[in-house]
Design a protein around this motif. Sequence first.
Motif, PDB file in Angstrom:
ATOM      1  N   UNK A 182       0.838  -1.187   0.000  1.00 53.58           N
ATOM      2  CA  UNK A 182       0.000   0.000   0.000  1.00 53.58           C
ATOM      3  C   UNK A 182       0.878   1.243   0.000  1.00 53.58           C
ATOM      4  N   UNK A 183       0.689   2.101  -0.997  1.00 54.41           N
ATOM      5  CA  UNK A 183       1.528   3.278  -1.162  1.00 54.41           C
ATOM      6  C   UNK A 183       0.723   4.364  -1.844  1.00 54.41           C
ATOM      7  N   UNK A 184       1.011   5.626  -1.503  1.00 55.15           N
ATOM      8  CA  UNK A 184       0.387   6.782  -2.148  1.00 55.15           C
ATOM      9  C   UNK A 184       1.418   7.443  -3.049  1.00 55.15           C
ATOM     10  N   UNK A 185       1.030   7.733  -4.292  1.00 54.43           N
ATOM     11  CA  UNK A 185       1.944   8.290  -5.293  1.00 54.43           C
ATOM     12  C   UNK A 185       1.409   9.627  -5.768  1.00 54.43           C
ATOM     13  N   UNK A 205       8.817   4.516 -10.154  1.00 45.11           N
ATOM     14  CA  UNK A 205       9.228   3.176  -9.740  1.00 45.11           C
ATOM     15  C   UNK A 205      10.464   3.232  -8.845  1.00 45.11           C
ATOM     16  N   UNK A 206      11.394   4.122  -9.159  1.00 41.54           N
ATOM     17  CA  UNK A 206      12.575   4.261  -8.311  1.00 41.54           C
ATOM     18  C   UNK A 206      12.189   4.722  -6.910  1.00 41.54           C
ATOM     19  N   UNK A 207      11.225   5.658  -6.823  1.00 40.20           N
ATOM     20  CA  UNK A 207      10.789   6.147  -5.519  1.00 40.20           C
ATOM     21  C   UNK A 207      10.048   5.064  -4.744  1.00 40.20           C
ATOM     22  N   UNK A 208       9.210   4.276  -5.432  1.00 41.46           N
ATOM     23  CA  UNK A 208       8.493   3.182  -4.756  1.00 41.46           C
ATOM     24  C   UNK A 208       9.471   2.133  -4.250  1.00 41.46           C
ATOM     25  N   UNK A 209      10.503   1.835  -5.045  1.00 45.15           N
ATOM     26  CA  UNK A 209      11.522   0.878  -4.612  1.00 45.15           C
ATOM     27  C   UNK A 209      12.276   1.397  -3.396  1.00 45.15           C
ATOM     28  N   UNK A 210      12.620   2.701  -3.401  1.00 42.03           N
ATOM     29  CA  UNK A 210      13.334   3.280  -2.267  1.00 42.03           C
ATOM     30  C   UNK A 210      12.479   3.278  -1.006  1.00 42.03           C
ATOM     31  N   UNK A 237      10.561   0.920  -0.176  1.00 37.40           N
ATOM     32  CA  UNK A 237      10.406  -0.459   0.262  1.00 37.40           C
ATOM     33  C   UNK A 237       9.053  -1.053  -0.034  1.00 37.40           C
ATOM     34  N   UNK A 238       8.293  -0.438  -0.959  1.00 34.98           N
ATOM     35  CA  UNK A 238       6.946  -0.913  -1.262  1.00 34.98           C
ATOM     36  C   UNK A 238       6.881  -1.733  -2.539  1.00 34.98           C
ATOM     37  N   UNK A 239       7.981  -1.864  -3.264  1.00 36.58           N
ATOM     38  CA  UNK A 239       7.996  -2.621  -4.512  1.00 36.58           C
ATOM     39  C   UNK A 239       8.480  -4.039  -4.234  1.00 36.58           C
ATOM     40  N   UNK A 240       7.594  -5.019  -4.437  1.00 33.97           N
ATOM     41  CA  UNK A 240       7.938  -6.424  -4.214  1.00 33.97           C
ATOM     42  C   UNK A 240       8.392  -7.029  -5.541  1.00 33.97           C
ATOM     43  N   UNK A 241       9.600  -6.772  -5.875  1.00 38.85           N
ATOM     44  CA  UNK A 241      10.177  -7.246  -7.123  1.00 38.85           C
ATOM     45  C   UNK A 241      11.521  -6.578  -7.341  1.00 38.85           C
ATOM     46  N   UNK A 242      12.177  -6.982  -8.404  1.00 36.44           N
ATOM     47  CA  UNK A 242      13.503  -6.458  -8.738  1.00 36.44           C
ATOM     48  C   UNK A 242      13.368  -5.323  -9.735  1.00 36.44           C
ATOM     49  N   UNK A 243      14.061  -4.225  -9.486  1.00 35.24           N
ATOM     50  CA  UNK A 243      14.084  -3.081 -10.387  1.00 35.24           C
ATOM     51  C   UNK A 243      15.438  -3.028 -11.064  1.00 35.24           C
ATOM     52  N   UNK A 244      15.444  -3.227 -12.381  1.00 35.59           N
ATOM     53  CA  UNK A 244      16.682  -3.231 -13.161  1.00 35.59           C
ATOM     54  C   UNK A 244      16.707  -1.981 -14.030  1.00 35.59           C
TER      55      UNK A 244
END
Length: 372
Positions: A280-283, A356-361, A363-370
């Motif tokens: 759960x994240x707000x963008x 996507x970079x901000x969501x990964x930072x 900790x809300x992205x359940x997956x690998x960001x390449x």
Amino acid sequence: MARRLPYFFFLAILIGCTVFSTAQATRIKDLADIEGVRENQLLGYGLVIGLNGTGDDIKKSVFTKQAMVNMIKRMGMAMTDNVFNQMKTKNVAAVMVTAQLPPFARPGSAIDVQISSIGDATSLSGGTLLMTPLKGPDGNTYAVAQGPLAVGGIAFGGKAAKVQKNFPTSGRITGGALVERGVNFSLPSSGDLLYQLRETDFTTTSRMVEAINSHFGTGTARPLDSRSIRVKIPSGFRGNMVNFIADLESIEVEPDQPARIVVNERTGTIVMGQDVRIATVAVSHGNLNLVVTDTVEVSQPNPLAGGATVATPVTTAQAVEEAGNLVVMPMGVNLGDIARALNAIGATPRDLIAIFQAIKAAGALHGELVIL
């Protein structure tokens, strides 16, 4: 905003096809290779002749000039220093020739070659490659290339203008090299085969072993790690290795895919796997656009009055910030939900990369960001 609609329409169709399509099985031959059955890279240095004044400048490309002299001497012709210094031809270009030697290639087999200019030639169109030995990493010659080039680009023009399509300094010769020496490798008539997966994955390896054992019998295949599988040749296929490999590689397996997002910031390309999930994240995302305009104000004197026309440059700058809409994406949403939520705030491909970079930072992205 209207210019973004075609992109979002195409993205929605692509995501819909990805989300709602059922998993498809893949043949083993498309997932793994036999250890030792592979291509080998070949490299050679050669000359392309017959160019219409688009070759290397002999005064600047010294290696081209020296290669021409060596070729002429090998043909039995003598060349004095005076003739050497007066060479001005531009119909020759020095090139590097590359090729892939396929497995089980035998002497006399034809392979394709790729030719690329290494000098200052402007075009290889209409050229012919002279006999060029192609060597492997061990320094041995495995093939010899020669023939007319097929160039998929054009370039012409003058001093003030030039028109170019694709890359005319690179060409290809289909079947342009003949194999002179093959790589010593043969399939075993009995024993084991070692398969290497092209993509490392424990789940895919386990499924592949299960499929092979179900087809040939328990104990035929066993996993070594997340990439390697050892396959025992059944007694009924001893001495008939080709049919066994053809039967094995036709078995279908459903490969597993990692949850991964691949982005290329240089081209704005984004590829998302269907298993990507987010918490759960707000963008909220808004763009700041700075518009700079240069104009010229002209002041002219009255008729019959003295004076001169004065031109004054005027520069204006305006900052426009787009409104950022806050969108809440609940936990566990799939690929289609992510795309619809991000499209709702009017995100462009480059905006999506930053999001996507901000969501990964966070900790809300359940997956690998390449990031490429």
